[in-house]
Scaffold this motif. Sequence first.
Motif, short mmCIF file in Angstrom:
data_model
loop_
_atom_site.label_atom_id
_atom_site.label_comp_id
_atom_site.label_asym_id
_atom_site.label_seq_id
_atom_site.Cartn_x
_atom_site.Cartn_y
_atom_site.Cartn_z
N LYS A 62 -3.28 2.30 8.54
CA LYS A 62 -4.36 2.57 7.58
C LYS A 62 -3.81 2.94 6.21
CE LYS A 62 -7.96 3.69 10.86
NZ LYS A 62 -9.05 4.54 11.25
N VAL A 63 -2.79 3.76 6.17
CA VAL A 63 -2.17 4.15 4.89
C VAL A 63 -1.58 2.90 4.21
CG1 VAL A 63 -0.21 5.39 3.87
CG2 VAL A 63 -1.68 6.54 5.49
N ALA A 64 -0.92 2.05 4.99
CA ALA A 64 -0.31 0.85 4.43
C ALA A 64 -1.37 -0.13 3.92
CB ALA A 64 0.59 0.19 5.47
N ARG A 65 -2.46 -0.26 4.66
CA ARG A 65 -3.55 -1.14 4.18
C ARG A 65 -4.12 -0.62 2.86
NH1 ARG A 65 -6.33 -2.24 9.99
NH2 ARG A 65 -4.98 -3.96 10.59
N MET A 66 -4.22 0.70 2.78
CA MET A 66 -4.71 1.29 1.53
C MET A 66 -3.74 0.97 0.39
SD MET A 66 -5.58 5.29 0.72
CE MET A 66 -6.82 5.39 1.99
N ALA A 67 -2.45 1.01 0.68
CA ALA A 67 -1.45 0.71 -0.35
C ALA A 67 -1.51 -0.75 -0.79
CB ALA A 67 -0.05 1.05 0.16
N ALA A 71 -2.10 -0.11 -4.56
CA ALA A 71 -0.83 0.07 -5.28
C ALA A 71 -0.77 -0.81 -6.52
CB ALA A 71 0.34 -0.23 -4.35
N ALA A 72 -0.11 -0.30 -7.53
CA ALA A 72 0.06 -1.05 -8.77
C ALA A 72 1.33 -1.90 -8.73
CB ALA A 72 0.10 -0.10 -9.97
N GLU A 73 2.37 -1.36 -8.12
CA GLU A 73 3.68 -2.04 -8.08
C GLU A 73 3.73 -3.07 -6.95
OE1 GLU A 73 6.46 -1.80 -10.01
OE2 GLU A 73 5.25 -0.55 -11.36
N PRO A 74 4.15 -4.30 -7.26
CA PRO A 74 4.28 -5.32 -6.21
C PRO A 74 5.26 -4.91 -5.09
CG PRO A 74 4.38 -6.33 -8.37
CD PRO A 74 4.40 -4.85 -8.59
N ALA A 75 6.31 -4.19 -5.43
CA ALA A 75 7.28 -3.77 -4.41
C ALA A 75 6.64 -2.82 -3.40
CB ALA A 75 8.48 -3.10 -5.07
N ILE A 76 5.74 -1.97 -3.87
CA ILE A 76 5.03 -1.05 -2.97
C ILE A 76 4.10 -1.84 -2.06
CG2 ILE A 76 3.41 0.89 -2.89
CD1 ILE A 76 5.45 2.16 -4.47
N LYS A 77 3.44 -2.84 -2.61
CA LYS A 77 2.56 -3.68 -1.79
C LYS A 77 3.37 -4.41 -0.72
CE LYS A 77 -0.97 -4.34 -5.28
NZ LYS A 77 -2.35 -4.71 -5.05
N GLN A 78 4.56 -4.91 -1.08
CA GLN A 78 5.42 -5.59 -0.12
C GLN A 78 5.87 -4.64 0.98
OE1 GLN A 78 4.87 -9.10 -0.60
NE2 GLN A 78 6.72 -8.86 0.58
N TYR A 79 6.26 -3.43 0.59
CA TYR A 79 6.67 -2.41 1.55
C TYR A 79 5.51 -2.10 2.50
CZ TYR A 79 8.29 2.12 3.34
OH TYR A 79 8.65 3.16 4.15
N GLY A 124 -5.90 7.71 -7.67
CA GLY A 124 -6.05 6.98 -8.93
C GLY A 124 -4.75 6.35 -9.39
N THR A 125 -4.39 6.57 -10.65
CA THR A 125 -3.20 5.94 -11.22
C THR A 125 -1.90 6.49 -10.64
OG1 THR A 125 -3.18 7.53 -13.04
CG2 THR A 125 -4.35 5.45 -13.41
N ASP A 126 -1.98 7.61 -9.93
CA ASP A 126 -0.80 8.22 -9.34
C ASP A 126 -0.62 7.78 -7.88
OD1 ASP A 126 1.41 9.90 -9.61
OD2 ASP A 126 0.35 11.60 -8.72
N PHE A 127 -1.34 6.73 -7.47
CA PHE A 127 -1.32 6.31 -6.07
C PHE A 127 0.08 5.95 -5.59
CE2 PHE A 127 -1.32 3.26 -2.65
CZ PHE A 127 -2.14 3.87 -1.73
N ASP A 128 0.80 5.12 -6.35
CA ASP A 128 2.11 4.65 -5.90
C ASP A 128 3.04 5.81 -5.56
OD1 ASP A 128 0.97 2.22 -6.50
OD2 ASP A 128 2.60 1.54 -7.80
N GLN A 133 5.54 9.33 -1.49
CA GLN A 133 5.82 10.71 -1.09
C GLN A 133 5.23 11.00 0.29
OE1 GLN A 133 4.33 13.71 -3.75
NE2 GLN A 133 5.49 15.33 -2.76
N THR A 134 4.02 10.55 0.52
CA THR A 134 3.36 10.77 1.81
C THR A 134 4.10 10.06 2.93
OG1 THR A 134 1.20 11.03 0.78
CG2 THR A 134 1.21 10.45 3.10
#
Length: 159
Positions: A62-67, A71-79, A124-128, A133-134
């Motif tokens: 669920k956390v990953a689907r939310m990301a 997420a703003a960064e493509p690398a975070i979306k890939q992760y 919000g904008t601090d999601f990534d 961190q989570t």
Amino acid sequence: MSASRKVVFCCLMGMPVFAVAAPPVAAPAASAPRPIKVAVDTRELDQKFIAAAVAACLYQVKVARMAVAMAAEPAIKQYALMLIVEYSAIHTELMVLAQAREVPPSELMPADKKAALDGLAKAGTDFDRQFLQTVTAHDLPENIRLFESASRESKDSEL
């Protein structure tokens, strides 16, 4: 859980993956006192582990689907996509083990995990930053403790 899934999980969790051969153990001398053995119901421990591991996998997916969505960064979306694939596979294996061991499945999320999801949804904008961190600072050590504890205490070779 299969050996390959254990290796993947260890890699995801940042745990070292290695095998150490146990040294041969000499038979105790006849006059040596025998240690007292305490019977522990490992079935109950195994059931608790499976239930906790299933909940952890559901939460991570669920956390990953939310990301993936936020997420703003493509690398975070890939992760996050990689987390979805791996945790979904681990979840599937755990559900097979749960069914075989008659552990009732639960789709309920613990309150602390629901609160973490709610907090991330409001980042919000601090999601990534909050997502990383989570997932790495909080969830990773918690998951490592869960699986290490099971590997020490379980007598079930499949776990």
